[in-house]
Structure formats: structure tokens, C-alpha cells
Design a protein around this motif. Structure first.
Motif, PDB file in Angstrom:
ATOM      1  N   HIS A   1      -5.496  11.655 -18.395  1.00 43.87           N
ATOM      2  CA  HIS A   1      -4.382  10.908 -17.814  1.00 43.87           C
ATOM      3  C   HIS A   1      -3.445  11.752 -16.953  1.00 43.87           C
ATOM      4  O   HIS A   1      -2.502  11.205 -16.367  1.00 43.87           O
ATOM      5  N   GLY A   2      -3.688  13.064 -16.875  1.00 44.29           N
ATOM      6  CA  GLY A   2      -2.709  13.917 -16.204  1.00 44.29           C
ATOM      7  C   GLY A   2      -3.180  14.563 -14.930  1.00 44.29           C
ATOM      8  O   GLY A   2      -2.647  15.612 -14.543  1.00 44.29           O
ATOM      9  N   ARG A   3      -4.161  13.963 -14.272  1.00 42.19           N
ATOM     10  CA  ARG A   3      -4.628  14.600 -13.036  1.00 42.19           C
ATOM     11  C   ARG A   3      -3.536  14.635 -11.973  1.00 42.19           C
ATOM     12  O   ARG A   3      -3.469  15.569 -11.179  1.00 42.19           O
ATOM     13  N   ARG A   4      -2.633  13.647 -11.986  1.00 45.24           N
ATOM     14  CA  ARG A   4      -1.516  13.682 -11.031  1.00 45.24           C
ATOM     15  C   ARG A   4      -0.552  14.817 -11.342  1.00 45.24           C
ATOM     16  O   ARG A   4       0.248  15.207 -10.500  1.00 45.24           O
TER      17      ARG A   4
ATOM     18  N   ALA B   1     -12.097  22.372 -14.955  1.00 42.62           N
ATOM     19  CA  ALA B   1     -11.696  23.601 -15.640  1.00 42.62           C
ATOM     20  C   ALA B   1     -11.687  23.387 -17.148  1.00 42.62           C
ATOM     21  O   ALA B   1     -12.103  24.264 -17.917  1.00 42.62           O
ATOM     22  N   ALA B   2     -11.225  22.220 -17.585  1.00 41.26           N
ATOM     23  CA  ALA B   2     -11.191  21.939 -19.020  1.00 41.26           C
ATOM     24  C   ALA B   2     -12.596  21.861 -19.588  1.00 41.26           C
ATOM     25  O   ALA B   2     -12.884  22.373 -20.685  1.00 41.26           O
ATOM     26  N   VAL B   3     -13.516  21.228 -18.856  1.00 42.38           N
ATOM     27  CA  VAL B   3     -14.898  21.110 -19.333  1.00 42.38           C
ATOM     28  C   VAL B   3     -15.569  22.475 -19.385  1.00 42.38           C
ATOM     29  O   VAL B   3     -16.339  22.772 -20.310  1.00 42.38           O
ATOM     30  N   GLU B   4     -15.258  23.329 -18.433  1.00 42.27           N
ATOM     31  CA  GLU B   4     -15.854  24.668 -18.420  1.00 42.27           C
ATOM     32  C   GLU B   4     -15.454  25.446 -19.678  1.00 42.27           C
ATOM     33  O   GLU B   4     -16.299  26.054 -20.341  1.00 42.27           O
ATOM     34  N   VAL B   5     -14.144  25.431 -20.019  1.00 41.82           N
ATOM     35  CA  VAL B   5     -13.691  26.114 -21.230  1.00 41.82           C
ATOM     36  C   VAL B   5     -14.277  25.441 -22.462  1.00 41.82           C
ATOM     37  O   VAL B   5     -14.739  26.106 -23.402  1.00 41.82           O
ATOM     38  N   ALA B   6     -14.286  24.104 -22.467  1.00 43.10           N
ATOM     39  CA  ALA B   6     -14.810  23.376 -23.623  1.00 43.10           C
ATOM     40  C   ALA B   6     -16.264  23.729 -23.884  1.00 43.10           C
ATOM     41  O   ALA B   6     -16.688  23.898 -25.038  1.00 43.10           O
ATOM     42  N   GLY B   7     -17.056  23.869 -22.825  1.00 48.56           N
ATOM     43  CA  GLY B   7     -18.452  24.208 -23.005  1.00 48.56           C
ATOM     44  C   GLY B   7     -18.631  25.585 -23.625  1.00 48.56           C
ATOM     45  O   GLY B   7     -19.511  25.789 -24.463  1.00 48.56           O
TER      46      GLY B   7
ATOM     47  N   GLY C   1     -16.589  17.798 -28.541  1.00 48.17           N
ATOM     48  CA  GLY C   1     -16.155  16.428 -28.290  1.00 48.17           C
ATOM     49  C   GLY C   1     -15.377  16.309 -26.995  1.00 48.17           C
ATOM     50  O   GLY C   1     -15.530  15.342 -26.237  1.00 48.17           O
ATOM     51  N   LEU C   2     -14.523  17.303 -26.703  1.00 53.68           N
ATOM     52  CA  LEU C   2     -13.751  17.277 -25.453  1.00 53.68           C
ATOM     53  C   LEU C   2     -14.686  17.277 -24.246  1.00 53.68           C
ATOM     54  O   LEU C   2     -14.498  16.497 -23.300  1.00 53.68           O
ATOM     55  N   ALA C   3     -15.698  18.150 -24.266  1.00 58.13           N
ATOM     56  CA  ALA C   3     -16.631  18.203 -23.139  1.00 58.13           C
ATOM     57  C   ALA C   3     -17.329  16.863 -22.939  1.00 58.13           C
ATOM     58  O   ALA C   3     -17.470  16.374 -21.816  1.00 58.13           O
ATOM     59  N   ARG C   4     -17.755  16.221 -24.038  1.00 49.66           N
ATOM     60  CA  ARG C   4     -18.461  14.951 -23.931  1.00 49.66           C
ATOM     61  C   ARG C   4     -17.542  13.829 -23.448  1.00 49.66           C
ATOM     62  O   ARG C   4     -17.924  13.011 -22.611  1.00 49.66           O
ATOM     63  N   VAL C   5     -16.312  13.781 -23.969  1.00 47.43           N
ATOM     64  CA  VAL C   5     -15.387  12.716 -23.558  1.00 47.43           C
ATOM     65  C   VAL C   5     -15.047  12.836 -22.084  1.00 47.43           C
ATOM     66  O   VAL C   5     -15.077  11.855 -21.327  1.00 47.43           O
ATOM     67  N   VAL C   6     -14.718  14.045 -21.654  1.00 47.53           N
ATOM     68  CA  VAL C   6     -14.324  14.222 -20.252  1.00 47.53           C
ATOM     69  C   VAL C   6     -15.517  13.954 -19.331  1.00 47.53           C
ATOM     70  O   VAL C   6     -15.377  13.311 -18.283  1.00 47.53           O
TER      71      VAL C   6
ATOM     72  N   ALA D   1     -17.996  11.961 -19.888  1.00 45.38           N
ATOM     73  CA  ALA D   1     -18.288  10.527 -19.851  1.00 45.38           C
ATOM     74  C   ALA D   1     -17.249   9.758 -19.049  1.00 45.38           C
ATOM     75  O   ALA D   1     -17.572   8.776 -18.369  1.00 45.38           O
ATOM     76  N   ALA D   2     -15.985  10.197 -19.113  1.00 45.63           N
ATOM     77  CA  ALA D   2     -14.913   9.419 -18.495  1.00 45.63           C
ATOM     78  C   ALA D   2     -14.598   9.853 -17.074  1.00 45.63           C
ATOM     79  O   ALA D   2     -14.136   9.040 -16.268  1.00 45.63           O
ATOM     80  N   VAL D   3     -14.817  11.141 -16.756  1.00 45.15           N
ATOM     81  CA  VAL D   3     -14.337  11.664 -15.479  1.00 45.15           C
ATOM     82  C   VAL D   3     -15.472  12.195 -14.612  1.00 45.15           C
ATOM     83  O   VAL D   3     -15.525  11.936 -13.421  1.00 45.15           O
ATOM     84  N   LEU D   4     -16.385  12.974 -15.222  1.00 45.83           N
ATOM     85  CA  LEU D   4     -17.443  13.622 -14.455  1.00 45.83           C
ATOM     86  C   LEU D   4     -18.757  12.865 -14.618  1.00 45.83           C
ATOM     87  O   LEU D   4     -18.988  12.198 -15.622  1.00 45.83           O
ATOM     88  N   THR D   5     -19.642  13.022 -13.655  1.00 42.75           N
ATOM     89  CA  THR D   5     -20.943  12.357 -13.745  1.00 42.75           C
ATOM     90  C   THR D   5     -21.954  13.202 -14.502  1.00 42.75           C
ATOM     91  O   THR D   5     -22.945  12.694 -15.002  1.00 42.75           O
ATOM     92  N   ASP D   6     -21.721  14.489 -14.548  1.00 42.87           N
ATOM     93  CA  ASP D   6     -22.587  15.371 -15.330  1.00 42.87           C
ATOM     94  C   ASP D   6     -21.733  16.520 -15.854  1.00 42.87           C
ATOM     95  O   ASP D   6     -20.510  16.422 -15.868  1.00 42.87           O
ATOM     96  N   LEU D   7     -22.373  17.597 -16.286  1.00 41.11           N
ATOM     97  CA  LEU D   7     -21.629  18.719 -16.854  1.00 41.11           C
ATOM     98  C   LEU D   7     -21.887  19.988 -16.040  1.00 41.11           C
ATOM     99  O   LEU D   7     -22.550  20.917 -16.491  1.00 41.11           O
ATOM    100  N   PRO D   8     -21.372  20.063 -14.826  1.00 38.44           N
ATOM    101  CA  PRO D   8     -21.625  21.255 -14.018  1.00 38.44           C
ATOM    102  C   PRO D   8     -20.937  22.468 -14.627  1.00 38.44           C
ATOM    103  O   PRO D   8     -19.848  22.394 -15.161  1.00 38.44           O
ATOM    104  N   GLY D   9     -21.610  23.606 -14.547  1.00 38.29           N
ATOM    105  CA  GLY D   9     -21.007  24.844 -15.009  1.00 38.29           C
ATOM    106  C   GLY D   9     -20.983  24.993 -16.509  1.00 38.29           C
ATOM    107  O   GLY D   9     -20.300  25.872 -17.020  1.00 38.29           O
ATOM    108  N   VAL D  10     -21.735  24.166 -17.273  1.00 40.56           N
ATOM    109  CA  VAL D  10     -21.761  24.290 -18.735  1.00 40.56           C
ATOM    110  C   VAL D  10     -23.218  24.405 -19.166  1.00 40.56           C
ATOM    111  O   VAL D  10     -23.770  23.514 -19.811  1.00 40.56           O
ATOM    112  N   PRO D  11     -23.852  25.488 -18.841  1.00 40.80           N
ATOM    113  CA  PRO D  11     -25.272  25.620 -19.207  1.00 40.80           C
ATOM    114  C   PRO D  11     -25.428  25.771 -20.708  1.00 40.80           C
ATOM    115  O   PRO D  11     -24.603  26.371 -21.397  1.00 40.80           O
ATOM    116  N   GLY D  12     -26.483  25.196 -21.224  1.00 43.55           N
ATOM    117  CA  GLY D  12     -26.809  25.366 -22.629  1.00 43.55           C
ATOM    118  C   GLY D  12     -26.058  24.465 -23.574  1.00 43.55           C
ATOM    119  O   GLY D  12     -26.197  24.624 -24.795  1.00 43.55           O
ATOM    120  N   LEU D  13     -25.264  23.527 -23.080  1.00 48.07           N
ATOM    121  CA  LEU D  13     -24.560  22.626 -23.991  1.00 48.07           C
ATOM    122  C   LEU D  13     -25.579  21.708 -24.651  1.00 48.07           C
ATOM    123  O   LEU D  13     -26.318  20.996 -23.977  1.00 48.07           O
TER     124      LEU D  13
END
Length: 764
Positions: free
Chosen positions: A585-588, A595-601, A619-624, A626-638
Motif C-alpha cells: 500500500h505504500g508505493r506512493r 527491493a523488498a522481494v529481493e531481501v525476502a528471498g 510468506g512476504l515474497a509470495r504475497v508481494v 502474487a499481488a504486485v509482481l508477475t514473477d520473482l526476478p532476482g530471487v534464484p532458488g526460492l
């Protein structure tokens, strides 16, 4: 002309009698009193006929400090008696000390701080010489119980010895120089009539010396520093606040006893002391027999005789009562044997005895007493909003009129005005409660609190802004305290303070090391940033800065955090939940999902990270994603959800890992096909002993599901097993899960032993 300087101890009946007798005998032209000189134009307020005790309260504020000071008076305060007797005899009255806001009082909350406390060596010598425990007992022995015709000589000898040849400290030196100027001026203007000055006994020797020679003009009241604001008003006071046992260090303990001593003399005061203590103890359920009271009186009289008192003094009676009523050995000294506030560990009877001697007397101001503007402003606010009566009210925060009433009540709460208590309502920006319940009561101490709060501002919003700014200054780096201030800013509707709070929050966030506190700050600020309909703070740039900074700080701290981390930490999990919400909710506000998904991974696959944190960030990586990104770039091996769950069970950390996962992403994960059957199979595969060990963590994990969702899961598990029944009933089994698990373990143990003995199923 003649100058008589009476050195006194503040709040002393013996000194008060000496002052009254001296003024009546001399009928001086001037009566000079140690008190704030800036009140000289308002001495008439002191003579209105108040019910004592009362106090002059002064509040000072400038750009660097805020200072509050009280100058209390009771019926036996020598300064009060000097005012009243001087007025009766036609003397001109003058306060001659520096104003309470002066820097000489910067380290004191009370102008009557006894100077002799800083010269304990002389007092200790006197206590040893006379065989008493402390200053109070020494004072009673030498002055209150001494021959009244010798009081003046005894006071002179006492204070001369206390002061000796010692120089005063810097602040007292400034005060004495100022007071001496008033003494010289009064002598010059008195003609052939005498002048009487009533001052703290510690100052008397110096003032007599300084009053000789020098300028004879009336000293001016010092000018306020540029930008400073000061207000002085009379306030009702209480014996409780005046009591040394309650922490008041500037006067005598047991004010109710000394009131009786002032009104009726020492013999009557001693009898009253026994009566009031016995009554209070009996009222609190402590057994006090007639034989106990006889023993207490007998012991008190014997102690008085031994100590050279004509009738029992305060400590004689108290010692007698303690001897008769306290049979057990005491772990701490009796409070009247040491000076200062009542300490922890006192016997209950001793606590009640000291409270009985404190008294319940409350002061009351004369109706014509001027009050600060805030009192009138609050009275008008309460009448305008219908809040000027006792009872319980409900406030709907979605209703504009009710929301304004809520703001008024919260402003009173922030200012600690008694009589306004909220029982339900939002506790933070995260709380969905939209209705508040308040209980309004007419409290006797409300006027005192309003007068004292008047130093913060003339209107309620102005006072609240100043108080909240003070709380910010008092809490540097304390993220939880600053977040609470920020929420109070929103509830009180004083958004002008937001910039100051956010500046401090920014510093705190940048240095924060506690994930739980950072998570709370982020949660509160994000909620305020999002919900305009209640607080009017949605989308503000300043709040957005804090949202982005706190999110970045939590991610930075979590990346590389290692340790066992068991059991799961709900506060740490909630910090990741706050990051999840900020990302969604805070992209504005500048929060970057990638960046959050990268750390989460990284955290999710870091085997050294605590299991609850690994589960939460998975869970954070999966939620973001599913809701924001179409895939998980930059998170190899998740791993896939199924792989991640199997890995947690294989590692023996299933419950803690699931707690983090469910806390952040229970809906997203359970929506994956086959996830609930997989969890069912893995949990069912536990051996009974292993299940018993894992059960507490598993229960904690599933507590993140609300009751309705737990019931749905139970229904699906029954269906999977082909069983009939209700999931709700399954969740309401009378036995606790621990008992059920222990029973299962016992069944398994029995089966193993039967099998080992050749008595298993099918073997006869």
C-alpha cells in the motif's frame, strides 16, 4: 529603623506562632516574606479567604526548557501566617525572593527546598548529640516540643550552627543578595517603624550581614528572558502532596499531626494521632484492640519521659503504636526513623499509620480567585460539546460532530486532566474500532490539573501541542514513545505538531535496532498515512518519508539476522507484516516492491536465520509476488510452497516456521492447490512424542487464523477423512490439545510395548 529577621522552617507550627507573636508585638511598617517577588502585585489574591492548603504554581517555558514550581502554604506555614497577621496589623506586605521561574530555581520543583539538607554534617552531629534519628525528630525535640518562651533563641542557635561559616551555593547566593536589597529598601522607607522579615532559617545569618549598607532602592523584579512565557496562579493543594512521606522534601512529614498541633497543642495532637491511626487501621481490617491502644499510649508516654518531652511527640506516639501493633520483625527501617518518601517493603500497619498522619485535607480556592485562560476555555469547550456532566458516553468517529467531541476528550487525556477515562476505542492507527466509550466523572482534583496545565497554553489545542512537543523532547530515540505521541497527535487533531514528531521519528528510525519497535512505528505511521477519513493524515509527504525509512530499516536489520530464534516471536513477525502492508500500500511513499522481494528471498533461504523469520519472509515474497509482481526476478532458488513446507518439517522447526508464514501470508499459501492436504499429511506423520514436542509451536502458528478460518480448516479435514461432524465442535473438545496429545503418546507407547511382548494386534 530596627530590622527583625525571623529564620523559620517552612510549615512549622512553632515558627508560625513566633511569627504571629512578633508581628503583633512590633506592628511593623513592612512585613517581608520569602516568596516570589513577581507576585507582589497580586498579594490580594492570597488574602481572599481560601481553605488551606493552597499553593502558588508557576509554569515557565522558553525555547530550551520548561519548568514548573510550587510554593505551598498551609495554616501553620510561617509565610502564610506572616501574610495574614501582617495584613491584620496594617503592615505593607512584600514578597522578596527571586521569581520561581528564575534560573536560581532551575533544579527545584519547590521553592521551599530546605537548604540545611545540603549541610547534613552539622545536622548529623546534632542528631547524635540529642539521640534522635533524623532532622524531623531533631526539630520536634528542639523546637516543636521545646519551651515556647525559648523558641526565638533556639531557632537562632539552630540556624547559626547549621549555616556556620559556610558559603551558600551559587543559586542561594544570588537569592540572598536579592532578598537583602529588599531588606535595605524596607528599612529606608519605614521611617521610625520596625521591619519584620520572615525567611528560611538557613538564609538568616547571611541576610543580617548583607542588610547593612548598600543601595536602599526597591529591587526590580527580574525581566523575563526573550521569548519566555510564564504564568503564576494559586492552586488548591492537599496534605497528601505536602507530606514528606509522599516525596515532598521541603517540609514536615505527617501534616495532619502538625495541623492538630497548630490548632490544639501537643497533648491534644498526640491523642488525636492515636485515635486517627486506630480508626484507619480498623477501617482497613487491621485488628486493633483496646489493650493494644493502652499499650501504645503507655509506651509513648514512657518514651516521651525518656526523651525529655513534656508530652509525647510525634515519633514517641508512632514508636509506641509500632511497638504495640507490629509483632513481626521489620525488613526496612520505620519511615519516621529516616527522612524521605515511604519505601517499599513497609509493614501494612506502618503504611496505614503514615497515611493516617498524612491526612485527607484538600484546599479550596475562594470563588473570586483569578484563574488562567485555559480553565475558562476548557469550561466553554465542555459546555459546547455537552461534556460537562458525569456519565458514560459513546462517540462515533465517523460522525463529524462526535469526532470533534472525541478530539476534545483526547486533548484532556493528553493533558492528564482527571475525570475523562476511555474504556474502548482505537489503540493505534491499526485498530479498526470506529466507536469510543468514555466515562466522565466530576473529579475534585480537576481544577488543580487545569490550572497547572494552563502554563502550556491559553487554549486546549495550544496546550496539547506544547505538551506533545515536550513528550517528543523527553523521548529522543524511543521509537515506541514517539509512535504513541504521533497517534496522540492524530487523535487530538493537532496536526501542526506532526513535523516535530516526524523529525524525531526519522532520527529514531535511522538508529533503530529493535525489529518489534520499528514494526510498531511502521504500522502506526502507515495506518495514519492511509486512513484519511478518521485522522485527516492520508497521503502526507512527511508520513510517507517515515513509512519508506522504517520499511528500509526493517529489511536491512532482517537481512543477515542469525540465531536460533525459538520460540517464534509474534512481535518480530508483526514487523514483517508491517513491511508487507507497506509494500502493498505504500508505493506512493517510495516503498519499492522489488527491493523488498529481493531481501525476502535471501532471508527465506538463509538456514542460519531464525525459523519464524524465514517463514515470515518466505510468506512476504509470495504475497508481494502474487499481488504486485508477475514473477520473482532476482530471487534464484526460492522453493515452491510445497518444497518450503517440507523443508521446515524436515528441519524440526515446523511450528516456528509456520508461525512466521501464517502471520504474513496464510491466505496466499493456503490458496495453493494441495497445501492443506500436505500440511495434514506432514502433521499426521509425527510420532506421538515428536507431536507432543511440536504442539506448542504448532498451536501458536494456527492462532494467526481467526476463528472462522480455523473452523473452515477443521471442516475440510473432516471431509478429507470421510468423517461426519462439525468443525466447530471439533475445535471445542473439552480436553486441552496437550491432554489429547499426551493420550495419543500414551496409546502409542502401549502399542509398542504390547508389540514387543508379542501381544500386539493379531497376535494371541
Amino acid at each position: 529603623m530596627s530590622l527583625t529577621v525571623i529564620g523559620v522552617r517552612h510549615h512549622s507550627p512553632a515558627c508560625a506562632r513566633l511569627v504571629a507573636a512578633t508581628i503583633r508585638a512590633l506592628r511593623p511598617a513592612y512585613v517581608l516574606i520569602e516568596g516570589p517577588s513577581d507576585m507582589n502585585g497580586r498579594i490580594g489574591e492570597m488574602l481572599l479567604g481560601h481553605e488551606l492548603p493552597v499553593a502558588v504554581f508557576t509554569n515557565y517555558a522558553d525555547g530550551e526548557r520548561r519548568h514548573g514550581s510550587w510554593a505551598p502554604f498551609c495554616a501553620y506555614s510561617p509565610e502564610w501566617v506572616a501574610l495574614q497577621t501582617g495584613h491584620e496589623t496594617g503592615a505593607e506586605l512584600r514578597f522578596i525572593d527571586l521569581p520561581a521561574w528564575h534560573e536560581a530555581f532551575a533544579d527545584r520543583s519547590n521553592r521551599y527546598a530546605d537548604a540545611e539538607l545540603r549541610y547534613a554534617e552539622a545536622v548529623d552531629r546534632l542528631c547524635t548529640m540529642f539521640g534522635v534519628d533524623n532532622t524531623d525528630a531533631l526539630w520536634d525535640h528542639l523546637v516543636e516540643m521545646g519551651p515556647q518562651e525559648e523558641i526565638a533563641e533556639r531557632l537562632t542557635a539552630y540556624f547559626d550552627l547549621i549555616r556556620g561559616e559556610s558559603a551558600a551555593g551559587e543559586s542561594d547566593t544570588a537569592r540572598e543578595a536579592y532578598m537583602a536589597g529588599w531588606l535595605r529598601a524596607a528599612r529606608a522607607h519605614a521611617g521610625d517603624r520596625p521591619v519584620v522579615a520572615v525567611v528560611g532559617g538557613f538564609h538568616r545569618p547571611a541576610l543580617l550581614r548583607l542588610a547593612e549598607g548598600g543601595p536602599a532602592d526597591w529591587p526590580p523584579v527580574p525581566d523575563l528572558p526573550a521569548g519566555a512565557v510564564v504564568g503564576s496562579y494559586l492552586v488548591p493543594y492537599s496534605f497528601r502532596r505536602l507530606d514528606a512521606f509522599a516525596g515532598y522534601q521541603s517540609g514536615m512529614p505527617s501534616p495532619e499531626y502538625y495541623q492538630q498541633l497548630w490548632d490544639h497543642g501537643p497533648e491534644s495532637a498526640a491523642r488525636h494521632l492515636v485515635t486517627v491511626v486506630a480508626g484507619r487501621l480498623r477501617g482497613r481490617g487491621h485488628p486493633v484492640s483496646t489493650a493494644d491502644l493502652i499499650a501504645a499510649r503507655t509506651t509513648a508516654e514512657a518514651l516521651a519521659l525518656l526523651r525529655g518531652h513534656p508530652v509525647p511527640a510525634r515519633v514517641d506516639v508512632l514508636d509506641g503504636l509500632a511497638s504495640a501493633l507490629v509483632a513481626e520483625a521489620l525488613d526496612v527501617p520505620l519511615p519516621w526513623s529516616v527522612r524521605g518518601a515511604l519505601t517499599a517493603g513497609q509493614h501494612p500497619a506502618v503504611v496505614e499509620m503514615t497515611a493516617a498522619l498524612s491526612g485527607a485535607r484538600l484546599g479550596r480556592l475562594h470563588p473570586d480567585t483569578p484563574l488562567p485562560p485555559l480553565v475558562h476555555a476548557v469550561t466553554a469547550e465542555l459546555e459546547r460539546h455537552g461534556l460537562d456532566r458525569s456519565g458514560e458516553i459513546t462517540v462515533d468517529l465517523l460522525d463529524p460532530r462526535d469526532r470533534e467531541r472525541s478530539r476534545v476528550l483526547h486533548r484532556l487525556r493528553v493533558m492528564a486532566i482527571p475525570g475523562y477515562a476511555r474504556s474502548t476505542g482505537p489503540e493505534s492507527g491499526l485498530d479498526p474500532a470506529l466507536v469510543e466509550t468514555w466515562t466522565l466523572r466530576d473529579e475534585g482534583s480537576r481544577l488543580v490539573a487545569l490550572i497547572e496545565a494552563g502554563g502550556y497554553g491559553a487554549t486546549l489545542p495550544a496546550a496539547v501541542e506544547a505538551r506533545l512537543a515536550e513528550r517528543v523532547a523527553e523521548s529522543p530515540g524511543d521509537l515506541a514513545a514517539l509512535a504513541a505521541v504521533l497517534f496522540d497527535v492524530a487523535l487530538s487533531g493537532v496536526g501542526e505538531l506532526t513535523g516535530d514528531v516526524l523529525e524525531q521519528l526519522g532520527h529514531g528510525v535511522a538508529a533503530g535496532t529493535d525489529l518489534a519497535e520499528l514494526g510498531r512505528v511502521l504500522s502506526v505511521v502507515l495506518a495514519l498515512w492511509r486512513h484519511d477519513e478518521l485522522f485527516g493524515t492520508a497521503g502526507t509527504a512527511a508520513l510517507g518519508v517515515v513509512v519508506e525509512a522504517a520499511t528500509r530499516r526493517i529489511l536491512w536489520l532482517s537481512d543477515g539476522l542469525h540465531g536460533p530464534g525459538r520460540p517464534a516471536d509474534p512481535k518480530r513477525i508483526r514487523a514483517v507484516v508491517a513491511v508487507r502492508d507497506a509494500v502493498l500500500h505504500g508505493r506512493r511513499a517510495g516503498v519499492l516492491p522489488a527491493a523488498a522481494v529481493e531481501v525476502a528471498g535471501r532471508v527465506a533461504v538463509d538456514r542460519a536465520a531464525p525459523p519464524d523469520l524465514r517463514g515470515a519472509f518466505y510468506g512476504l515474497a509470495r504475497v508481494v509476488a502474487a499481488a504486485v509482481l508477475t514473477d520473482l526476478p532476482g530471487v534464484p532458488g526460492l522453493p515452491t510452497p510445497a518444497e518450503a513446507v517440507r523443508g521446515a518439517f524436515a528441519g524440526g522447526t515446523a511450528g516456528d516456521w509456520l508461525a512466521g508464514l501464517f502471520g504474513v501470508a496464510r491466505e496466499t499459501v493456503l490458496a495453493v492447490d494441495g497445501m492443506l492436504p500436505l500440511l495434514d499429511d506432514l502433521i499426521s506423520g509425527f510420532a506421538a512424542d515428536d507431536f507432543l514436542v511440536a504442539l506448542p509451536a504448532l498451536r501458536q502458528a494456527f492462532e494467526f487464523f481467526p476463528p472462522r478460518e480455523r473452523e473452515t480448516i477443521a471442516d475440510r479435514l473432516l471431509d478429507r477423512r470421510g468423517m461426519t461432524g462439525s468443525g466447530r465442535a471439533l475445535l471445542r473438545v473439552p480436553a486441552t490439545p496437550e491432554v489429547v496429545a499426551a493420550g495419543m503418546a500414551l496409546d502409542e507407547l502401549v502399542e509398542r510395548r504390547l508389540s514387543a511382548a508379542g501381544l500386539g494386534t493379531g497376535e494371541r
